[in-house]
Design a protein around this motif. Structure first.
Motif, PDB file in Angstrom:
ATOM      1  N   ILE A 171       0.825  -1.214   0.000  1.00  0.00           N
ATOM      2  CA  ILE A 171       0.000   0.000   0.000  1.00  0.00           C
ATOM      3  C   ILE A 171       0.857   1.261   0.000  1.00  0.00           C
ATOM      4  N   ARG A 172       2.153   1.120  -0.170  1.00  0.00           N
ATOM      5  CA  ARG A 172       3.034   2.286  -0.093  1.00  0.00           C
ATOM      6  C   ARG A 172       3.081   3.073  -1.397  1.00  0.00           C
ATOM      7  N   LYS A 173       2.690   2.456  -2.496  1.00  0.00           N
ATOM      8  CA  LYS A 173       2.727   3.156  -3.774  1.00  0.00           C
ATOM      9  C   LYS A 173       1.433   3.926  -3.990  1.00  0.00           C
ATOM     10  N   ASN A 174       1.522   4.972  -4.809  1.00  0.00           N
ATOM     11  CA  ASN A 174       0.345   5.771  -5.123  1.00  0.00           C
ATOM     12  C   ASN A 174       0.219   5.854  -6.640  1.00  0.00           C
ATOM     13  N   LEU A 175      -0.110   4.715  -7.242  1.00  0.00           N
ATOM     14  CA  LEU A 175      -0.135   4.606  -8.699  1.00  0.00           C
ATOM     15  C   LEU A 175      -1.516   4.183  -9.186  1.00  0.00           C
ATOM     16  N   LYS A 176      -1.864   4.642 -10.369  1.00  0.00           N
ATOM     17  CA  LYS A 176      -3.110   4.222 -10.995  1.00  0.00           C
ATOM     18  C   LYS A 176      -2.976   2.763 -11.437  1.00  0.00           C
ATOM     19  N   PRO A 177      -4.108   2.037 -11.557  1.00  0.00           N
ATOM     20  CA  PRO A 177      -4.041   0.625 -11.963  1.00  0.00           C
ATOM     21  C   PRO A 177      -3.283   0.403 -13.260  1.00  0.00           C
ATOM     22  N   SER A 178      -3.459   1.289 -14.237  1.00  0.00           N
ATOM     23  CA  SER A 178      -2.775   1.114 -15.523  1.00  0.00           C
ATOM     24  C   SER A 178      -1.262   1.186 -15.366  1.00  0.00           C
ATOM     25  N   ILE A 179      -0.786   2.101 -14.511  1.00  0.00           N
ATOM     26  CA  ILE A 179       0.657   2.217 -14.289  1.00  0.00           C
ATOM     27  C   ILE A 179       1.180   0.983 -13.561  1.00  0.00           C
ATOM     28  N   CYS A 180       0.396   0.468 -12.612  1.00  0.00           N
ATOM     29  CA  CYS A 180       0.788  -0.762 -11.910  1.00  0.00           C
ATOM     30  C   CYS A 180       0.948  -1.920 -12.896  1.00  0.00           C
ATOM     31  N   ILE A 181       0.009  -2.036 -13.835  1.00  0.00           N
ATOM     32  CA  ILE A 181       0.086  -3.089 -14.840  1.00  0.00           C
ATOM     33  C   ILE A 181       1.340  -2.928 -15.692  1.00  0.00           C
ATOM     34  N   GLU A 182       1.601  -1.709 -16.145  1.00  0.00           N
ATOM     35  CA  GLU A 182       2.790  -1.446 -16.965  1.00  0.00           C
ATOM     36  C   GLU A 182       4.061  -1.823 -16.216  1.00  0.00           C
ATOM     37  N   GLU A 183       4.128  -1.491 -14.915  1.00  0.00           N
ATOM     38  CA  GLU A 183       5.314  -1.832 -14.123  1.00  0.00           C
ATOM     39  C   GLU A 183       5.488  -3.343 -14.012  1.00  0.00           C
ATOM     40  N   PHE A 184       4.387  -4.052 -13.774  1.00  0.00           N
ATOM     41  CA  PHE A 184       4.462  -5.512 -13.664  1.00  0.00           C
ATOM     42  C   PHE A 184       4.813  -6.156 -15.003  1.00  0.00           C
ATOM     43  N   PHE A 185       4.393  -5.566 -16.104  1.00  0.00           N
ATOM     44  CA  PHE A 185       4.753  -6.093 -17.418  1.00  0.00           C
ATOM     45  C   PHE A 185       6.272  -6.170 -17.586  1.00  0.00           C
ATOM     46  N   ARG A 186       6.985  -5.244 -16.954  1.00  0.00           N
ATOM     47  CA  ARG A 186       8.441  -5.200 -17.098  1.00  0.00           C
ATOM     48  C   ARG A 186       9.154  -6.257 -16.262  1.00  0.00           C
ATOM     49  N   THR A 187       8.482  -6.763 -15.221  1.00  0.00           N
ATOM     50  CA  THR A 187       9.191  -7.651 -14.288  1.00  0.00           C
ATOM     51  C   THR A 187       8.528  -9.009 -14.065  1.00  0.00           C
ATOM     52  N   LYS A 188       7.282  -9.183 -14.506  1.00  0.00           N
ATOM     53  CA  LYS A 188       6.540 -10.404 -14.196  1.00  0.00           C
ATOM     54  C   LYS A 188       6.235 -11.222 -15.451  1.00  0.00           C
ATOM     55  N   ASP A 189       5.879 -12.488 -15.217  1.00  0.00           N
ATOM     56  CA  ASP A 189       5.496 -13.372 -16.321  1.00  0.00           C
ATOM     57  C   ASP A 189       4.022 -13.264 -16.649  1.00  0.00           C
ATOM     58  N   ALA A 190       3.216 -12.848 -15.676  1.00  0.00           N
ATOM     59  CA  ALA A 190       1.778 -12.691 -15.880  1.00  0.00           C
ATOM     60  C   ALA A 190       1.268 -11.631 -14.914  1.00  0.00           C
ATOM     61  N   VAL A 191       0.191 -10.940 -15.326  1.00  0.00           N
ATOM     62  CA  VAL A 191      -0.377  -9.879 -14.501  1.00  0.00           C
ATOM     63  C   VAL A 191      -1.864 -10.133 -14.300  1.00  0.00           C
ATOM     64  N   ILE A 192      -2.321  -9.971 -13.064  1.00  0.00           N
ATOM     65  CA  ILE A 192      -3.720 -10.162 -12.696  1.00  0.00           C
ATOM     66  C   ILE A 192      -4.309  -8.836 -12.229  1.00  0.00           C
ATOM     67  N   LEU A 193      -5.471  -8.477 -12.763  1.00  0.00           N
ATOM     68  CA  LEU A 193      -6.244  -7.333 -12.259  1.00  0.00           C
ATOM     69  C   LEU A 193      -7.384  -7.901 -11.436  1.00  0.00           C
ATOM     70  N   LEU A 194      -7.400  -7.593 -10.148  1.00  0.00           N
ATOM     71  CA  LEU A 194      -8.357  -8.181  -9.208  1.00  0.00           C
ATOM     72  C   LEU A 194      -9.306  -7.099  -8.709  1.00  0.00           C
ATOM     73  N   ASN A 195     -10.617  -7.274  -8.979  1.00  0.00           N
ATOM     74  CA  ASN A 195     -11.584  -6.221  -8.694  1.00  0.00           C
ATOM     75  C   ASN A 195     -12.922  -6.824  -8.259  1.00  0.00           C
ATOM     76  N   HIS A 196     -13.720  -6.000  -7.559  1.00  0.00           N
ATOM     77  CA  HIS A 196     -15.073  -6.394  -7.183  1.00  0.00           C
ATOM     78  C   HIS A 196     -15.980  -5.194  -7.393  1.00  0.00           C
ATOM     79  N   GLY A 197     -16.509  -5.041  -8.614  1.00  0.00           N
ATOM     80  CA  GLY A 197     -17.393  -3.934  -8.935  1.00  0.00           C
ATOM     81  C   GLY A 197     -18.798  -4.176  -8.433  1.00  0.00           C
TER      82      GLY A 197
END
Length: 384
Positions: free
Chosen positions: A55-81
């Motif tokens: 919870i220390r970062k203050n990033l929008k979901p899209s930026i979080c995804i972009e960051e994980f794209f650089r370092t991870k093998d897969a990215v999950i967006l977890l939501n409950h609308g």
């Protein structure tokens, strides 16, 4: 497998499904999770999951995804609308902001644990892993969606129209945490020209809210394409607040060793920016909150961080549908109507010298200085 999880909103945490889904994902590899969203961070703290979800970062979901794209093998967006359709539209907005959705497997898990929950793969590389997760979570899997954004841009970028989905009649409509209207229908369109809101179709506009949003005479533009828009309650009531005695320590080495900090407290001002509370209070021991809604939201957040506040309010509050908590030792001052922004400006100029933080000898000195500045408009005060 290295897996990045972008968690969004408080509901997925309050339901217990964030913890469960992350546990299931850990069966497939190493998992790093981050929370995108201010109110979601309070849910993480209440659930004592800050060692699981960053919870220390203050990033929008899209930026979080972009960051994980650089370092991870897969990215999950977890939501409950509010509904699955609403959640998919949210994902559309998020994914439309990233450079490419085909860089790595990208999977959206929406409303897990609910009858209408779904697994949504956002590219072909996601299909195999999505099927595995669908089996484990007992959720239906959808086809890869067409990317449709509810935001249209006209007149060479001068006019922006944003459709707000999943709105129910009577709900509050918020932009960047400020209430700007009340829904009269389920068809809501926010319209701006050159960065300034000109109309909210399908809603009763709260003009004072728009004035706050745009910084009054400072005339601050807002980009409808990227700003935070929400309708309805910030958070439901199905949660247990974290005990203040086990508060999360929100400090940094830089602040701890500030040359002016010895024996003094760092005070920050939160002026109609409740959505930035976690970021603004880094290393602080106290906060001054300007505005009724800001005081309610920021005060509730800072309770979890053991940070007392001096709240400046004038009765212009619409009320948020979640439990509010104020840290003991805080004081909320009620001013004459429509004067909180006047006093807020004076506090920023006289006490903070136009800056966002100041160092003082004690909280009592802060309180006395605020009382002196606000005295001419004060009706009463509430001590917590």
């Amino acid at each position: 497998m290295e897996i990045g999880v972008v968690v969004h909103g408080p509901e997925i945490v309050d339901s217990g499904m964030a913890k469960k889904v992350i546990g299931i994902l850990e069966e497939s590899g190493n998992v790093d999770s981050v929370m995108a969203g201010t109110i979601g961070k309070t849910a993480v703290l209440d659930a004592h999951l800050e060692d699981v979800i960053d919870i220390r970062k203050n990033l929008k979901p899209s930026i979080c995804i972009e960051e994980f794209f650089r370092t991870k093998d897969a990215v999950i967006l977890l939501n409950h609308g509010k509904t699955t359709e609403n959640g998919v539209l949210f994902a559309n907005i998020v994914i439309s902001r990233i450079h490419s959705r085909t860089v790595k497997p990208l999977i959206h898990i929406e409303r897990p644990g609910m009858p209408d929950g779904r697994i949504i793969p956002w590219n072909t590389d996601s299909l195999e892993f999505a099927k595995t997760l669908a089996d484990k979570l007992e959720l239906e899997i959808t086809d890869i969606p067409e990317l449709v954004t509810p935001i249209s841009v006209e007149d060479h970028g001068h006019r922006v129209i944003r459709q707000v989905y999943g709105v129910h009649q009577g709900e509050k409509i918020m932009i960047n945490g400020i209430i700007v209207g009340f829904a009269r229908s389920e068809d809501i369109r926010i319209i701006s020209k050159d960065g300034f809101i000109t109309d909210i179709e399908g809603a009763r506009v709260k003009e004072h809210g728009l004035e706050k949003l745009h910084g009054y005479e400072r005339r601050v533009p807002v980009d409808l394409r990227t700003c935070w828009v929400k309708s309805g309650p910030l958070r439901g009531n199905q949660f247990s607040v974290r005990n203040k005695d086990t508060a999360f320590k929100h400090t940094s080495d830089e602040d701890d060793h500030h040359p002016d900090a010895d024996g003094r407290i760092k005070v920050v001002i939160i002026d109609h920016e409740a959505e930035r509370s976690f970021e603004l209070v880094e290393g602080a021991q106290a906060a001054v909150t300007i505005g009724d809604d800001t005081t309610e939201i920021a005060g509730d957040i800072l309770y979890r961080l053991s940070i007392p506040i001096i709240g400046i309010t004038d009765g212009d509050i619409d009320g948020f549908s979640h439990m509010k908590h104020i840290y003991p030792g805080s004081t909320v001052i009620r001013l004459r109507p429509e004067t909180d922004d006047v006093i807020g400006k004076e506090i920023r100029e006289q006490l903070f010298d136009g800056k966002s933080s100041v160092y003082l000898d004690s909280f009592d000195i802060l309180r006395n200085k605020i009382f002196t500045i606000a005295k001419k408009y004060t009706l009463f005060r509430t001590d917590y």
